[in-house]
Design a protein around this motif. Structure first.
Motif, PDB file in Angstrom:
ATOM      1  N   LYS A 136      -2.263  10.155 -10.122  1.00 16.06           N
ATOM      2  CA  LYS A 136      -3.440   9.365 -10.501  1.00 16.06           C
ATOM      3  C   LYS A 136      -4.689   9.629  -9.667  1.00 16.06           C
ATOM      4  N   ASP A 137      -4.562  10.428  -8.602  1.00 19.09           N
ATOM      5  CA  ASP A 137      -5.687  10.594  -7.682  1.00 19.09           C
ATOM      6  C   ASP A 137      -6.821  11.421  -8.311  1.00 19.09           C
ATOM      7  N   THR A 138      -8.013  10.850  -8.349  1.00 18.15           N
ATOM      8  CA  THR A 138      -9.146  11.607  -8.909  1.00 18.15           C
ATOM      9  C   THR A 138     -10.153  11.986  -7.811  1.00 18.15           C
ATOM     10  N   SER A 139      -9.727  11.838  -6.543  1.00 22.93           N
ATOM     11  CA  SER A 139     -10.687  12.070  -5.454  1.00 22.93           C
ATOM     12  C   SER A 139     -11.081  13.538  -5.284  1.00 22.93           C
ATOM     13  N   ASN A 168       0.828  -1.214   0.000  1.00 26.01           N
ATOM     14  CA  ASN A 168       0.000   0.000   0.000  1.00 26.01           C
ATOM     15  C   ASN A 168       0.861   1.261   0.000  1.00 26.01           C
ATOM     16  N   MET A 228       2.475   1.673  -3.423  1.00 25.02           N
ATOM     17  CA  MET A 228       1.477   2.079  -4.412  1.00 25.02           C
ATOM     18  C   MET A 228       1.126   3.564  -4.258  1.00 25.02           C
ATOM     19  N   LYS A 260     -12.032  15.477  -7.791  1.00 22.82           N
ATOM     20  CA  LYS A 260     -12.717  15.852  -9.035  1.00 22.82           C
ATOM     21  C   LYS A 260     -13.797  16.919  -8.772  1.00 22.82           C
ATOM     22  N   LEU A 261     -14.577  16.703  -7.722  1.00 25.74           N
ATOM     23  CA  LEU A 261     -15.662  17.635  -7.404  1.00 25.74           C
ATOM     24  C   LEU A 261     -15.087  19.003  -7.030  1.00 25.74           C
ATOM     25  N   GLU A 262     -14.054  18.999  -6.163  1.00 22.71           N
ATOM     26  CA  GLU A 262     -13.423  20.244  -5.732  1.00 22.71           C
ATOM     27  C   GLU A 262     -12.861  20.989  -6.940  1.00 22.71           C
ATOM     28  N   ASN A 298       1.339   6.161  -7.268  1.00 23.60           N
ATOM     29  CA  ASN A 298       0.167   6.932  -7.705  1.00 23.60           C
ATOM     30  C   ASN A 298       0.389   8.431  -7.586  1.00 23.60           C
TER      31      ASN A 298
END
Lengths: 82, 191
Positions: B35-38, B23, B26, B40-42, B30
């Motif tokens: 690669k983080d798309t968390s 983990n 990784m 996106k809303l912000e 990442n």
């Protein structure tokens, strides 16, 4: 991770808690798979140790799946903007 | 008896640790590949905010010169310009995913070393699972050396070319990797 992305994309008009439910279920299955591969049974771990692994997996899954949730419709109105 | 139960406990901890090492590796990969798309809303909310702010500011400046403002078409055009501007800001702050073939040679080397070390420990774990107890917890000095080299590479990693979000996350992620290396010493060398 592709399975999760596909599943989230297929959810139309789902609520945030429904998305979270799918992510948690997926993460739990993945952690159990990884434990099995590592030669560890869930019973060998304390609840805290299992929760720590699960938390990491949920974080990873969310990190990849937010884009799919956008495509799936949860945030679709924002997606139209670009 | 105590020795056997201690060894069994350490072996179990080691197997669990290999998952945590995976983990941690990784997370570094990442982060380098953005690669983080968390967020996106912000990202999208920031875009709308910047575009709206741009409309207000430009309308305000034009208004200072006594020119009539508030026209719908001008508003839409300004919003469009603001929206494009926000895309640039988003790229600087949140970045876009990087392809492995486009990263620098140093980054490729770091990622391949992380994978190699992870693979080494998976092989040791598999050997433990096969019951070849005799090789357990050997070769500590060489394994320690590999981790020392990785920690050094992570410390010296220049993240200035990454988007702001990933630049600041690098130190946190590298320190989490170091925590796992410390755990390795505790388990493998029982320190």
């Amino acid at each position: 991770m592709k399975n999760l992305t596909q599943k989230l994309k297929s959810l139309k008009n789902a609520t945030q808690s429904q998305y979270d439910e799918v992510i948690i279920k997926y993460s739990k299955t993945e952690v159990l798979k990884e434990l099995k591969k590592a030669g560890i049974t869930k019973e060998e771990l304390s609840d805290d140790e299992f929760d720590e692994l699960l938390e990491d997996k949920i974080k990873q899954s969310k990190s990849f799946s937010k884009g799919a949730m956008v495509a799936g419709g949860a945030l679709l109105f924002l997606e139209f903007l670009g | 008896m105590y020795q056997i139960s201690l060894i069994n406990k350490l072996l179990s901890q080691y197997k669990l640790w290999t998952l945590k090492l995976h983990n941690a590796s990784m997370a570094i990969e990442n982060n380098i590949l953005q690669k983080d798309t968390s967020d996106k809303l912000e990202e999208k909310i920031l875009s709308i905010g910047i575009a709206s702010l741009f409309v207000w500011i430009v309308m305000g400046i034009i208004g200072l010169f006594g020119v009539a403002t508030g026209g719908f078409i001008i508003g839409v055009i300004l919003f469009g310009i603001g929206w494009l501007l926000s895309k640039l800001v988003n790229k600087i702050v949140f970045g876009t995913p990087r392809k492995i073939e486009n990263i620098s040679d140093n980054e490729k080397l770091l990622l391949s070393t992380l994978k190699k070390v992870e693979q080494t420990h998976i092989s040791i774990r598999d050997t433990i699972n096969k019951g070849s107890i005799i090789i357990n917890f050997t070769n500590y000095v060489a394994l320690k050396k590999e981790f020392d080299s990785i920690l050094n590479d992570l410390d010296n990693f220049k993240a200035s070319h990454l988007a702001l979000k990933y630049r600041y996350k690098h130190k946190i992620i590298a320190s989490k990797y170091k925590i796992e290396v410390d755990k390795f010493h505790k388990i493998y060398a029982h320190k």
